[in-house]
Design an enzyme around this catalytic site. Sequence first.
Site, PDB file in Angstrom:
ATOM      1  N   ASP A 203     -59.861 -77.855  31.762  1.00  0.00           N
ATOM      2  CA  ASP A 203     -59.301 -78.130  33.071  1.00  0.00           C
ATOM      3  C   ASP A 203     -60.379 -78.723  33.982  1.00  0.00           C
ATOM      4  O   ASP A 203     -61.515 -78.245  33.997  1.00  0.00           O
ATOM      5  CB  ASP A 203     -58.789 -76.807  33.672  1.00  0.00           C
ATOM      6  CG  ASP A 203     -58.155 -76.998  35.025  1.00  0.00           C
ATOM      7  OD1 ASP A 203     -57.083 -77.616  35.093  1.00  0.00           O
ATOM      8  OD2 ASP A 203     -58.740 -76.528  36.030  1.00  0.00           O
ATOM      9  N   GLU A 239     -59.932 -82.937  30.831  1.00  0.00           N
ATOM     10  CA  GLU A 239     -59.029 -83.468  31.822  1.00  0.00           C
ATOM     11  C   GLU A 239     -59.816 -84.273  32.849  1.00  0.00           C
ATOM     12  O   GLU A 239     -60.537 -83.723  33.687  1.00  0.00           O
ATOM     13  CB  GLU A 239     -58.242 -82.351  32.515  1.00  0.00           C
ATOM     14  CG  GLU A 239     -56.996 -82.928  33.133  1.00  0.00           C
ATOM     15  CD  GLU A 239     -56.751 -82.470  34.527  1.00  0.00           C
ATOM     16  OE1 GLU A 239     -55.737 -82.860  35.110  1.00  0.00           O
ATOM     17  OE2 GLU A 239     -57.585 -81.735  35.071  1.00  0.00           O
TER      18      GLU A 239
END
Length: 495
Positions: A203, A239
Amino acid sequence: YDRTNTLSSRQTMVHLFEWKWTDIANECENFLQNYGYGAVQISPPMEHITINQNNDMPWWVRYQPVSYKLDSRSGTEAELQDMINRCNKVGVRVVVDAVMNHMVGVGERQGADGVGSTANSAFDGTDGVETFPSVPYAAPSFNDQRCHRDIQDSDYQNSAENVRNCRLVGLLDLDQGNQAVRTSLAGYLNKLIDMGVAGFRFDASKHMWPGDLMPILNMTKNLRSDIFGANVRPFAVHEVIDRGGEAVTCGDYLNIGRYTNFNFGAAVSNAAKGYANWQSLSHLGPGYSYGNYEDHDVLNFIDNHDNQRDDNPYVVTYKNGDQYRMAVAFMLAWSYGYPRVMSSFYFNDHNQGPPNNGAGSGFATRSPTFNPDLTCNSDSGWVCEHRWPTIRQMSLFRSVSSGRAAAEVVTQSNRIAFARESAAFFALNGQSGDWTQTFQTTLPPGEYCDQYNGALDNNQCTSLKVSVGFDGKAVITIKGNQVVAVSQASRVDGP
Ligand code: LM2
Ligand code: CA
């Protein structure tokens, strides 16, 4: 770190966003293994905050870590372990969404304003206090020294330092340059590796230094040899939202795994919405528009859990119906990258949490229920795009196409057709009139069922049947705004 670690006959990842571990275990056994899905991306499994906001618990509490205890809205550590075991047993790999950039939002504190934590760990995110004893982290674990404010819009253009060292929407920003922080993060990843996961979706990697991510990754163990064989490194996808014009680029992350290629979904969505010509996608691959690197560098997807919630999404989503079906089908047919299918719950408000049993239950997540045709029952609140007939059939198409180049590409205005050498054939007609042509399918002679509007069922076609001659050719009519897709997985009297 770019190897997918999936079985070669299973090529598609599915993001079962906000599903419970017990439901994912069942899904691996009852569905995913039968439809070519090779891996499932799960929601963050670590302990996170709990809140009651307008009598709901938003989905995004999962992105506010309190500790690395494996207790979350999706279930307990024991349930997580059971899920990983059961999915691996049927050849479906588990990819964990790892939140390493930050902890909770500044000011969040256990016990204040109804804020809690899923394993009841104490924490205090008050500015300057910043203690998470269950990790443990304390104020020096965070980046306040380097930047003591939020990332501002202008930072994205001007300052990679600020994008990586300042706070993302007020979330306390961990210093991954700190050795103790690295040890805690690598310990979390290693615990999951010991449990049998195949890799990680990191993330907010855009907000961490590649020079910090590399040493953390290098502190991870090899994957479990009883599941993956000897000397296998974890899969990593970072990401990084980079659609051009920013200080941080996806190119910064090329040596430490794949990156999330938001440019792919944008290009395909534009064609699906009629803003671009499908024909142009015959070049979609390395070098096609900004940000498309090599095949082994990219994780491709149409939409994700963030951009499907945008006010005016620049991608198509389940709400676009047939346009979405066409976009996902094209992604799964086209030979580029590691494809990920989004699987959503229905929402109106972008904060809305997953289907749940309300405040009295602590907003406990509900399970999906299924229709006789294997789709999810919409009354249960789950969309289950991955079970839509077209998408599950195209996942099978993808599996048999693995390692086969696109060949015999035919284009006309807003039309594209191509084969996957000896394995599959796909034709998309973006015009409103019929498209009838003799195509070289590269397939062995025989009869094949269309997998876009139908399937092979009991050795018969439920929809269109395509007859391939001894020369590999077939006369096919593709109706306006329709697709015909056939493959070795839909062959009548196939092996
Ligand atoms: C991501 N990738 O880089 C996730 O894909 C995305 O879903 C996450 O944002 C984000 N990074 C941080 O992990 C979501 C959501 C935010 C939410 C955060 C944290 O999109 O809206 O922020 O998770 O839960 C929420 C509030 C926001 C508040 C913040 C801090 O919406 O208003 O900011 O918490 O308290 C003051
Ligand atoms: Ca950061």
